[in-house]
Design an enzyme around this catalytic site. Sequence first.
Site, PDB file in Angstrom:
ATOM      1  N   TRP A  54       1.662   5.573  -1.758  1.00 40.84           N
ATOM      2  CA  TRP A  54       1.578   6.482  -3.164  1.00 40.84           C
ATOM      3  C   TRP A  54       2.680   6.627  -4.033  1.00 40.84           C
ATOM      4  CZ3 TRP A  54      -1.319  10.880  -4.319  1.00 40.84           C
ATOM      5  CH2 TRP A  54      -2.814  10.813  -4.010  1.00 40.84           C
ATOM      6  N   TYR A  83       1.042  -1.169   0.055  1.00 42.93           N
ATOM      7  CA  TYR A  83       0.020   0.024  -0.121  1.00 42.93           C
ATOM      8  C   TYR A  83       0.965   1.404  -0.119  1.00 42.93           C
ATOM      9  CZ  TYR A  83      -4.226   2.697   1.065  1.00 42.93           C
ATOM     10  OH  TYR A  83      -5.287   3.389   1.015  1.00 42.93           O
TER      11      TYR A  83
HETATM   12  N1  LIG Z   1      -2.128   8.802  11.307  1.00 38.97           N
HETATM   13  C1  LIG Z   1      -2.907   8.721  10.141  1.00 38.97           C
HETATM   14  N2  LIG Z   1      -2.388   7.541   9.322  1.00 38.97           N
HETATM   15  C2  LIG Z   1      -2.981   7.734   7.855  1.00 38.97           C
HETATM   16  C3  LIG Z   1      -3.481   8.664   7.445  1.00 38.97           C
HETATM   17  C4  LIG Z   1      -3.998   9.668   8.270  1.00 38.97           C
HETATM   18  O1  LIG Z   1      -4.738  10.797   7.793  1.00 38.97           O
HETATM   19  N3  LIG Z   1      -3.576   9.876   9.696  1.00 38.97           N
HETATM   20  N4  LIG Z   1      -3.897   8.620   6.035  1.00 38.97           N
HETATM   21  C5  LIG Z   1      -3.890   7.437   5.431  1.00 38.97           C
HETATM   22  C6  LIG Z   1      -4.128   7.579   3.910  1.00 38.97           C
HETATM   23  S1  LIG Z   1      -5.591   8.115   3.558  1.00 38.97           S
HETATM   24  C7  LIG Z   1      -3.163   7.087   3.232  1.00 38.97           C
HETATM   25  S2  LIG Z   1      -3.422   7.111   1.491  1.00 38.97           S
HETATM   26  C8  LIG Z   1      -1.735   6.591   3.534  1.00 38.97           C
HETATM   27  C9  LIG Z   1      -0.405   7.073   2.894  1.00 38.97           C
HETATM   28  O2  LIG Z   1       0.568   6.345   3.125  1.00 38.97           O
HETATM   29  P1  LIG Z   1       1.926   6.004   2.065  1.00 38.97           P
HETATM   30  O3  LIG Z   1       1.182   6.084   0.711  1.00 38.97           O
HETATM   31  O4  LIG Z   1       2.512   4.775   2.720  1.00 38.97           O
HETATM   32  O5  LIG Z   1       2.565   7.431   2.295  1.00 38.97           O
HETATM   33  P2  LIG Z   1       3.731   7.953   1.469  1.00 38.97           P
HETATM   34  O6  LIG Z   1       4.596   9.007   2.518  1.00 38.97           O
HETATM   35  O7  LIG Z   1       3.193   8.708   0.412  1.00 38.97           O
HETATM   36  O8  LIG Z   1       4.607   6.730   1.132  1.00 38.97           O
HETATM   37  C10 LIG Z   1       5.113   6.627  -0.165  1.00 38.97           C
HETATM   38  C11 LIG Z   1       6.487   6.043  -0.138  1.00 38.97           C
HETATM   39  O9  LIG Z   1       6.948   5.588  -1.466  1.00 38.97           O
HETATM   40  C12 LIG Z   1       8.137   6.273  -1.555  1.00 38.97           C
HETATM   41  N5  LIG Z   1       8.410   6.345  -3.037  1.00 38.97           N
HETATM   42  C13 LIG Z   1       8.177   7.622  -3.912  1.00 38.97           C
HETATM   43  N6  LIG Z   1       8.449   7.176  -5.130  1.00 38.97           N
HETATM   44  C14 LIG Z   1       9.087   5.931  -5.274  1.00 38.97           C
HETATM   45  C15 LIG Z   1       9.438   5.350  -6.378  1.00 38.97           C
HETATM   46  O10 LIG Z   1       9.508   5.726  -7.453  1.00 38.97           O
HETATM   47  N7  LIG Z   1       9.641   4.166  -6.080  1.00 38.97           N
HETATM   48  C16 LIG Z   1       9.944   3.385  -4.835  1.00 38.97           C
HETATM   49  N8  LIG Z   1      10.251   2.232  -4.562  1.00 38.97           N
HETATM   50  N9  LIG Z   1       9.431   4.213  -3.921  1.00 38.97           N
HETATM   51  C17 LIG Z   1       9.176   5.523  -3.940  1.00 38.97           C
HETATM   52  C18 LIG Z   1       8.411   7.455  -0.871  1.00 38.97           C
HETATM   53  O11 LIG Z   1       9.723   7.669  -0.721  1.00 38.97           O
HETATM   54  C19 LIG Z   1       7.761   6.947   0.431  1.00 38.97           C
HETATM   55  O12 LIG Z   1       8.315   6.185   1.439  1.00 38.97           O
HETATM   56  O13 LIG Z   1      -1.643   7.005   5.036  1.00 38.97           O
HETATM   57  C20 LIG Z   1      -2.712   6.530   5.689  1.00 38.97           C
HETATM   58  N10 LIG Z   1      -2.465   6.878   7.195  1.00 38.97           N
HETATM   59  N1  LIG Z   2      -1.889  17.864   0.597  1.00 39.42           N
HETATM   60  C1  LIG Z   2      -2.385  16.707   0.578  1.00 39.42           C
HETATM   61  N2  LIG Z   2      -3.302  16.377  -0.019  1.00 39.42           N
HETATM   62  C2  LIG Z   2      -3.737  15.374   0.213  1.00 39.42           C
HETATM   63  C3  LIG Z   2      -2.929  14.135   0.842  1.00 39.42           C
HETATM   64  C4  LIG Z   2      -1.723  14.831   1.285  1.00 39.42           C
HETATM   65  O1  LIG Z   2      -1.227  13.775   2.027  1.00 39.42           O
HETATM   66  N3  LIG Z   2      -1.556  15.893   1.181  1.00 39.42           N
HETATM   67  N4  LIG Z   2      -3.340  12.871   0.806  1.00 39.42           N
HETATM   68  C5  LIG Z   2      -4.546  12.322  -0.197  1.00 39.42           C
HETATM   69  C6  LIG Z   2      -5.147  11.473   0.231  1.00 39.42           C
HETATM   70  S1  LIG Z   2      -4.330   9.774   0.073  1.00 39.42           S
HETATM   71  C7  LIG Z   2      -6.352  11.196   0.789  1.00 39.42           C
HETATM   72  S2  LIG Z   2      -7.335   9.737   1.251  1.00 39.42           S
HETATM   73  C8  LIG Z   2      -7.240  12.449   0.946  1.00 39.42           C
HETATM   74  C9  LIG Z   2      -7.953  12.499   2.346  1.00 39.42           C
HETATM   75  O2  LIG Z   2      -8.834  13.370   2.256  1.00 39.42           O
HETATM   76  P1  LIG Z   2      -9.676  13.569   3.746  1.00 39.42           P
HETATM   77  O3  LIG Z   2     -10.009  12.469   4.569  1.00 39.42           O
HETATM   78  O4  LIG Z   2     -10.970  14.497   3.488  1.00 39.42           O
HETATM   79  O5  LIG Z   2      -8.618  14.574   4.655  1.00 39.42           O
HETATM   80  P2  LIG Z   2      -8.158  14.787   6.188  1.00 39.42           P
HETATM   81  O6  LIG Z   2      -7.185  15.617   6.227  1.00 39.42           O
HETATM   82  O7  LIG Z   2      -7.969  13.410   6.705  1.00 39.42           O
HETATM   83  O8  LIG Z   2      -9.488  15.069   6.936  1.00 39.42           O
HETATM   84  C10 LIG Z   2     -10.332  16.141   6.272  1.00 39.42           C
HETATM   85  C11 LIG Z   2     -10.979  17.209   7.422  1.00 39.42           C
HETATM   86  O9  LIG Z   2     -11.609  16.284   8.400  1.00 39.42           O
HETATM   87  C12 LIG Z   2     -11.737  16.769   9.639  1.00 39.42           C
HETATM   88  N5  LIG Z   2     -12.238  16.056  10.519  1.00 39.42           N
HETATM   89  C13 LIG Z   2     -11.479  14.993  11.233  1.00 39.42           C
HETATM   90  N6  LIG Z   2     -12.308  14.515  12.262  1.00 39.42           N
HETATM   91  C14 LIG Z   2     -13.500  14.968  12.055  1.00 39.42           C
HETATM   92  C15 LIG Z   2     -14.739  14.634  12.522  1.00 39.42           C
HETATM   93  O10 LIG Z   2     -15.190  13.844  13.381  1.00 39.42           O
HETATM   94  N7  LIG Z   2     -15.751  15.585  12.194  1.00 39.42           N
HETATM   95  C16 LIG Z   2     -15.869  16.699  11.163  1.00 39.42           C
HETATM   96  N8  LIG Z   2     -16.844  17.437  10.900  1.00 39.42           N
HETATM   97  N9  LIG Z   2     -14.520  16.758  10.639  1.00 39.42           N
HETATM   98  C17 LIG Z   2     -13.518  16.040  10.979  1.00 39.42           C
HETATM   99  C18 LIG Z   2     -10.289  17.346   9.683  1.00 39.42           C
HETATM  100  O11 LIG Z   2     -10.063  18.349  10.877  1.00 39.42           O
HETATM  101  C19 LIG Z   2      -9.816  17.581   8.405  1.00 39.42           C
HETATM  102  O12 LIG Z   2      -9.958  18.990   8.230  1.00 39.42           O
HETATM  103  O13 LIG Z   2      -6.448  13.509   0.949  1.00 39.42           O
HETATM  104  C20 LIG Z   2      -5.732  13.528  -0.433  1.00 39.42           C
HETATM  105  N10 LIG Z   2      -4.846  15.042  -0.601  1.00 39.42           N
HETATM  106 MO   LIG Z   3      -5.321   8.209   1.222  1.00 38.23          MO
END
Ligand SMILES: Nc1nc2c(c(=O)[nH]1)N[C@H]1C(S)=C(S)[C@@H](COP(=O)(O)OP(=O)(O)OC[C@H]3O[C@@H](n4cnc5c(=O)[nH]c(N)nc54)[C@H](O)[C@@H]3O)O[C@H]1N2
Ligand SMILES: Nc1nc2c(c(=O)[nH]1)N[C@H]1C(S)=C(S)[C@@H](COP(=O)(O)OP(=O)(O)OC[C@H]3O[C@@H](n4cnc5c(=O)[nH]c(N)nc54)[C@H](O)[C@@H]3O)O[C@H]1N2
Ligand SMILES: [Mo]
Length: 619
Positions: A108, A106
């Site tokens: 990005w 899993y």
């Molecule tokens: N506490 C908390 N945890 C969360 C979330 C949260 O809101 N709060 N959000 C969740 C969500 S929605 C998501 S999507 C995940 C995201 O979690 P991840 O997608 O695992 O986070 P990234 O830091 O984007 O990890 C990408 C990794 O790929 C590596 N990489 C980049 N380019 C390349 C490449 O070309 N080749 C290789 N081999 N590696 C590369 C980068 O260096 C990095 O280490 O986190 C989840 N976990």
């Molecule tokens: N810049 C940037 N953009 C991203 C990403 C990133 O790493 N960086 N990650 C991407 C990915 S993988 C994903 S999945 C999406 C995630 O997109 P989202 O899940 O929508 O993003 P989050 O920031 O986790 O949460 C959005 C908002 O929810 C609010 N929130 C948290 N708990 C509650 C609650 O109980 N009630 C209410 N009403 N609000 C709450 C938080 O304060 C925050 O402002 O974003 C994508 N976009």
């Molecule tokens: Mo995500």
Amino acid sequence: MLTASHWGLFYAKTKDGRLVAVRPFEGDRAPSPNLSSLVEHPYSSARIQTPMVRRSYLEKGSASRAGRGADEYVPVSWDKALDLAAGELRRIYETYGPSAVWGRSYGWKSTGSVNNAIALMQRLLSLLGGWVETGNSYSTAAISTILPYAVGGKLFKPTVWPVIKEKTERIVFWGCDPLITNDIDWATTLHQGIAEIRKLKDHPRIRTIAVNPLRPKTADVVGSRWMPVRAGTDAALMLGMMYVLITENRLDRAFLANCVTGWNEMEAYILGTEDGVKKTPEWAEIGCGVPAQQIQSFARELSEHRSMIMFGWGPQRARYGEQPPWMAVALACALGQIGLPGGGIGVSYHYESGGWPVGKGPVLGQIPARPKAVWQSAVPWKGSRAVPVARMADVLACPGKVIDWNGSRIEYPDIRLVFWSGGNPFAHHPDTRALEAAWRRPETVIVTDAFWSATARHADIVLPAATTLERNDISPIGTSTNDGIVFMRQVINPVGEARSDYKIYSELAKRLGLGDAFTEGLDEAGWIQRLYEEAAAAGAAQNAELPAFADFVKNGVHLYAQNPAETRFTAFADFRADPEAHPLRTESGKIVIYSKRIEALHYADAPAHPTWIPPFAAD
Ligand SMILES: Nc1nc2c(c(=O)[nH]1)N[C@H]1C(S)=C(S)[C@@H](COP(=O)(O)OP(=O)(O)OC[C@H]3O[C@@H](n4cnc5c(=O)[nH]c(N)nc54)[C@H](O)[C@@H]3O)O[C@H]1N2
Ligand SMILES: Nc1nc2c(c(=O)[nH]1)N[C@H]1C(S)=C(S)[C@@H](COP(=O)(O)OP(=O)(O)OC[C@H]3O[C@@H](n4cnc5c(=O)[nH]c(N)nc54)[C@H](O)[C@@H]3O)O[C@H]1N2
Ligand SMILES: [Mo]
């Protein structure tokens, strides 16, 4: 040189072989402030310079696994590292079969449809016989599970911005911060979503309200009214609002009768005839912290105006996370505007420019991740074929454990090998300590990454990957919006001994006797051209011609024209106009607010209609 990243397309300037400046693409409507950091990115002190092996793994193999996360690393040659990794893949597949392999990986990764680190890794594992598949995501696990019950699809396509700009009067940013999260795209982006939302600031008619425990940046920039709500309590707030709508006779009864099933049960719950508790605004205030009077006036305001709820994914990334999005659908039903231009609810306005009209052209594919297996394992599969992805640590720790999963019972497989490319579970998985303990169970962990991520620091074999700037590739623009195709030109030579993932996996495949099956006789340039030609053929069939490949490469980018039909799209309009002719794919063909299918599951934590369950009620 034009190339692309999660943060958009950009021109890279080099001097003496070193990246010195970046400039956003002129077609980018709201260039990311993060782009400028890419100048430092490839030269970070956290780059993995050479292949590395954990010292005690080199000496004692998997018997040393307790040292993961603590041991130092020893630089080795590419040959040595690849031989080790290929040998372990062979041993694990031969001894335990594909059900012992965690290949979800899993993450990005980086932009690029050939050097998609995850797809390449899975391509190799597919040829070796497969791996344990997963369901759900960390992004939308709860909302994507509940919406199919409620509206018959996962993250349904939202009403488009041109319709919103023309018709909508109130926008609620509910649990989202779209000016932040629209900054990136799984592929790359022109940032139309950010540009549209910024324009709301000066819109003569549209007023916006942000419901969020934190004051979101979007509210500051757009000038939204901020309604702070206690985290995890949105369902209580919405119930209080629906109580107002019911008792003030604000419901569209004809819409509820035609388009919704289960509303009567919901109304009984709200009015207290089900459980003896009236979900009044005063009751809601105790749960969610919003004053009762504000709850009342908010409900009235939304019902008196054309209102669009832009629902984010923050509220659902929590325990009982199914309830807020399902309750939001119920609230939208009570407001009665689903299917009307500019009204109702959307669940992806904050992500990948959701709501921007989809462009007219073929969707560029990626290197296939699931070719037919070449190796056939003699070892029978153990456990279930797929598990929920966020159970990863639990799966590693507890082979054989049986759990319920959305109507099925599954048994965890026994994982012996973890292979990760382009993701960082030590950052993204909940409960890092539990993960660290579980992570010591598999016999071998292999990671490819460009940087010493926390996950790379818990691997046995670490293979240094090139960044996007260090190899050629190709990418679609706009994952949800399909805006065109960009050629990603190599800008600098790989740093240190880094190699592109394509090279890494081709080499591993060769060592396992799968070289030709993996590459199909093509190098990276060959795959870039193949993906483009496949898209061009699909384009020709749908009246959207692409330029010749050589012209595309020379130009660097091809943008699609707008599709006029897409600029008028209103979600659920057909369904609302004639629900019998355009049924939803739900149990009743209508919007489901009381689900007999969920009722039949008898899950204590998943009631049959949207329900207020206080956070941590089970603790
Ligand atoms: N506490 C908390 N945890 C969360 C979330 C949260 O809101 N709060 N959000 C969740 C969500 S929605 C998501 S999507 C995940 C995201 O979690 P991840 O997608 O695992 O986070 P990234 O830091 O984007 O990890 C990408 C990794 O790929 C590596 N990489 C980049 N380019 C390349 C490449 O070309 N080749 C290789 N081999 N590696 C590369 C980068 O260096 C990095 O280490 O986190 C989840 N976990
Ligand atoms: N810049 C940037 N953009 C991203 C990403 C990133 O790493 N960086 N990650 C991407 C990915 S993988 C994903 S999945 C999406 C995630 O997109 P989202 O899940 O929508 O993003 P989050 O920031 O986790 O949460 C959005 C908002 O929810 C609010 N929130 C948290 N708990 C509650 C609650 O109980 N009630 C209410 N009403 N609000 C709450 C938080 O304060 C925050 O402002 O974003 C994508 N976009
Ligand atoms: Mo995500």
